[in-house]
Each structure stands twice: as C-alpha cells, then as structure tokens.
Design an enzyme around this catalytic site. Structure first.
Site, PDB file in Angstrom:
ATOM      1  N   SER A 164      53.946  -9.559 -21.334  1.00 37.68           N
ATOM      2  CA  SER A 164      53.996 -11.320 -20.977  1.00 37.68           C
ATOM      3  C   SER A 164      54.874 -10.773 -19.857  1.00 37.68           C
ATOM      4  CB  SER A 164      54.127 -12.311 -22.266  1.00 37.68           C
ATOM      5  OG  SER A 164      53.716 -13.335 -21.733  1.00 37.68           O
ATOM      6  N   THR A 165      55.842 -11.952 -19.369  1.00 33.99           N
ATOM      7  CA  THR A 165      56.066 -11.979 -18.764  1.00 33.99           C
ATOM      8  C   THR A 165      57.180 -10.784 -18.069  1.00 33.99           C
ATOM      9  OG1 THR A 165      57.192 -14.228 -20.278  1.00 33.99           O
ATOM     10  CG2 THR A 165      58.802 -13.358 -18.301  1.00 33.99           C
ATOM     11  N   HIS A 191      49.263 -11.432 -20.870  1.00 34.44           N
ATOM     12  CA  HIS A 191      49.371 -13.389 -20.519  1.00 34.44           C
ATOM     13  C   HIS A 191      48.941 -13.794 -18.964  1.00 34.44           C
ATOM     14  CE1 HIS A 191      51.101 -12.581 -24.793  1.00 34.44           C
ATOM     15  NE2 HIS A 191      49.808 -12.301 -24.615  1.00 34.44           N
ATOM     16  N   ASP A 288      53.385 -11.644 -29.968  1.00 33.50           N
ATOM     17  CA  ASP A 288      52.237 -11.722 -29.593  1.00 33.50           C
ATOM     18  C   ASP A 288      51.993  -9.863 -29.653  1.00 33.50           C
ATOM     19  OD1 ASP A 288      49.395 -11.570 -29.669  1.00 33.50           O
ATOM     20  OD2 ASP A 288      49.993 -11.850 -27.540  1.00 33.50           O
TER      21      ASP A 288
END
Length: 350
Positions: A164-165, A191, A288
């Site tokens: 993600s990030t 993401h 997640d």
C-alpha cells in the site's frame, strides 16, 4: 499537532484545502506556497510535518520540488494528481522521487470537497505511522541483480505480493529482480484508486523487468511468468474451472476500506492453489493482508514480511506478523531472494 504546508498555484485550491483542514483541530496550517520554488524555501524555514503539493505549477513544478526537498531536508509529501493518464504518470513519478502518497484531484472545482475525508485521513495516518522517508530514498539507490532459480515443477503454484503506502518504490525493489523464467503467475495488490494509476505502474515495472507485467483483465487466462496487477476500484480474484485458472475482477464493497484488497485475493488463491502459494507483504498502513496471510500460512503456504528497518510504513507487515501469518521477516533487498527460494521449494515439490 500536525503542521501542514499547502502548495498549489490555484488560490481557490489553497483556500479550499485550508477550509477542509480547518475542522480538524489536530492539523495546523503552517503556511502555503504557490509554486515549487516557494515550497522548497518554506519547507526549509517552516519545517512542516507534512506537505500537500500539486504537480503542475509555474516557476518550479511539483516533481522538481519533491526531488529538491527529498535531497535536502526530507518531509512526507502528499501529491495532488488528476485522474487523467498524464496525471497518473506524474503521480507515480512523484512517488519514485520520494513522495509518500497521493490524492486524486478533481478537475472540477465543484467536486473539491469530495476529497476532504481522504486527505484528512491520509495526513493523520501518515503522521501517526512515522514513515521513514530516508529509507524510501535510500531504497531507490539499491540496484540488485536478477535472482536466478532452479525449477523442476511438479504442480501449480503462485506468488502473491501485497503493498500500500510506499508500495510503488518497494515493488521496484522486488519485481524487477524476479527471473523471467519464474514458472508461476504473480498476483500483485497495490492499493490504488480507480483510474489509470495501476496501468501506469504496470507499464513502468514491465519496462524494468524480465517478467511480463500487466494490469489484470477480467476473465483472462492466468499464465506462468506473468505479473498481474489488480486494477484500482476492483477486487481481484482467481477461479479454476475445467482445468483453466482465470482472473475474476469484482466491483463490490471495499474491504478494510480498500479495493482491491489483499485479503480478497488471498482467499481465492487458497481455493485454487492450496498450500502452493508464496506470499510477501511489503509496506502500508492498516491491516489488510493479515487475515489472508494467516490462512495461507496455516494451509502450508510460505509467507514473508518486510522488516521494519527497511519498510516505508510498517503497518501492514506488523499486523500480519502479529496475526501469526508470517514465516520469515526479511529486509526489502532480500525479499526477491526469499521469493525465489520459497518458489523453488514449491515448484520442486519439497
């Protein structure tokens, strides 16, 4: 208190962002700037905790400003980027230069308030996650060789990578080092919002890699040696029927507030591949992937988490470790070796 610097050449946008953040008592406006050069100067003098920066500006554009700030006094930067193809390309370039995340920017001033919650949440989450900006910059300097494996496959297996990030830069440290003869498909959940972002990411990684990298398409047949990146705004799953495994893209509700979600594809991969899964989780906020990786490990799959000292944001790896879903923790520059090693075991039936 999160001291924030707003950088945008539009007085309307600067005022709109101030208005958005005014209702958040933990966020303080340290100042604003109307171009990249002014942003560089004010970053040095005001020492903000986070910078919100547009890409297209006069005097000095946002990309040049990001590069300059990251080379002198690194600060977490959230970019504003349009949903156009060019905007997606610029957003990814900003992430490669050291920006921590981006928020899609509406091209209509009337829709600007739609991004308020996303922007406020990202400011808070990034600040509380204490991201390692220097690690992000240093990771880009590491250029490892492609890791070679020895294959004598006895059955199907697959690789899963979740991030993600901080993910685009981390993916660049992993995927280009996987060998072109990897006898398995690789499924990537990064993401991203709906739009052109994942397509642009796939094209960049494809240029850097021996493997074929592509944005996944609904109902396409899964092929070994291909990396499938889940498109933003869809959950990616796999299903097997009549001996053929295909990708199924699902437009439904977010899981853990994201779509695509790592946990969704992990569940479907277990149905198709069982224990023959190698899974790595790289970086990101939230949790997640924690439940999905636990199920993969419990089923006999092999799982890897990025170590905290080489992770941009340790949230997702930390959650997966805490859930008991991780076999081994490795620095980002050793994850390609570990994926290949575990893949050899799965492929050779040991």
């Amino acid at each position: 208190m999160i001291r924030t610097l707003i950088v945008d050449d539009s007085a309307f946008m600067r005022m709109a962002i101030r208005s958005m953040l005014a209702s958040s008592p933990d966020i303080k406006i340290a100042g604003d700037a109307c171009n990249g050069k002014e942003a560089v100067d004010k970053s040095k003098s005001l020492h903000p905790d986070i910078i919100i920066m547009d890409v297209n500006m006069p005097v000095m554009d946002g990309l040049t400003a990001v590069k300059t700030i990251m080379s002198t006094d690194p600060v977490p930067i959230i970019m504003f980027s349009t949903l156009t193809v060019e905007g997606s390309k610029e957003a990814l370039e900003a992430l490669q230069l050291g920006a921590i995340d981006f928020v899609p920017k509406s091209e209509s001033h009337h829709d600007v308030n739609k991004i308020e919650k996303e922007l406020v949440d990202k400011i808070r989450n990034i600040h509380s996650s204490n991201p390692s900006i220097l690690r992000l910059i240093n990771m880009r300097k590491f250029k490892g060789e492609v890791v070679r494996g020895k294959w004598s496959c006895a059955g199907d297996f697959a690789v899963l990578i979740g991030s993600s990030t901080g993910g685009p830069s981390s993916l660049e440290q992993v995927i280009p080092r996987l060998p072109g003869d990897l006898p398995a498909p690789v499924f990537v959940v990064q993401h991203m919002p709906e739009g052109n972002f994942c397509k642009q990411l796939a094209e960049r990684l494809n240029f850097l890699s021996e493997l074929e990298i592509k944005e996944a398409r609904n109902n396409e047949k899964v092929t070994a040696g291909v990396v499938y990146i889940a498109p933003g705004g869809y959950h990616m799953t796999v299903k097997k029927a009549l001996g053929v495994t295909r990708i199924k893209l699902i437009k439904s509700q977010p899981v853990h507030a994201v779509m695509p979600a790592v946990d969704v594809i992990a569940e479907s991969m277990l149905d198709v591949y069982g224990k023959n899964i190698v899974a790595a989780i790289l970086t990101g906020m939230g949790f997640d992937g924690a439940a999905g990786f636990k199920k993969i490990r419990d089923a006999g799959g092999s799982t890897i988490a990025c170590s905290e000292d080489t992770c941009v944001i340790f949230g997702m790896p930390k959650a997966a470790i805490a859930a008991g879903g991780i076999d081994t923790v490795k620095p980002i520059f050793e994850i390609p070796e570990e994926i290949v090693r575990m893949s050899e075991v799965k492929c050779n039936g040991k």
